[in-house]
Design a protein around this motif. Structure first.
Motif: not given
Lengths: 44, 151
Positions: A1, A4-5, A8, A29, A37-42
């Protein structure tokens, strides 16, 4: 995490900051091993 | 797609973040005074920043609720940074405060399952957390903004 932070948020106070594109966000990501799919942005 | 942010929007954004960093909660009135803007200009920038997911206004007051990584309201992530305490929205944002400010942070947050305190942070640039601590992300990325307060 924390990894990632770091990716980001490290530019959050930069003078040339601009909103991240969807592609750049998704690449962050992927770079830290978050995919599927869980981490796929719109819009992906 | 949201319109590009204007120079004023970016100044407002910066002022919001600097206010949080100083350990205060930003208000439209405070931003207006700090930047010499009209109230309507600040409100317009808040709308633009919200449309691009830079800030989340509180639905009742219109004031900043979240300006990631900071929260204007208490959360389980009270982050110590530079001798001040600030609220992060989540563990991602708690570590994000360290990244944004390029500094060390520390926080103690209760485990949502057991209520056991979990200490974590960044010390001399290296992230740490209590042994065995795991991060649970409960909402998939495609649905984060369906209800960002819950996310």
């Amino acid at each position: 995490m924390a990894a990632l932070a770091r990716r980001w948020y490290r530019d959050r106070l930069s003078a040339d900051w601009a909103p991240k594109s969807r592609e750049v966000s998704q690449a962050i990501f992927t770079a830290v091993g978050l995919s599927g799919p869980f981490w796929t942005l719109p819009g992906g | 797609m949201a319109a590009p942010l204007s120079a004023t929007d970016l100044r407002v954004r910066r002022e919001i973040l600097e206010t949080f960093i100083a350990g205060h909660i930003p208000t439209r009135l405070g931003v207006m005074r700090a930047l010499g803007l009209e109230y309507a200009e600040v409100s317009a920038s808040y709308a633009a920043l919200a449309a691009t997911h830079v800030i989340v206004p509180h639905p009742d007051t219109g004031e900043v609720w979240m300006a990631m990584p900071f929260s204007a309201v208490p959360t389980p992530f009270n982050v110590m940074v530079g001798g001040r305490a600030v609220w992060a929205n989540c563990v991602w944002d708690a570590f994000g405060i360290a990244a944004a400010l390029d500094t060390d942070v520390s926080f103690v947050s209760p485990c949502p399952a057991s209520d056991t305190p979990i200490a974590a942070g960044v010390r001399r640039g290296v992230a740490y957390a209590s042994p065995g601590a795991v991060v649970h992300v409960g909402v998939p990325a495609p649905r984060w903004w369906d209800d960002i307060g819950f996310t």
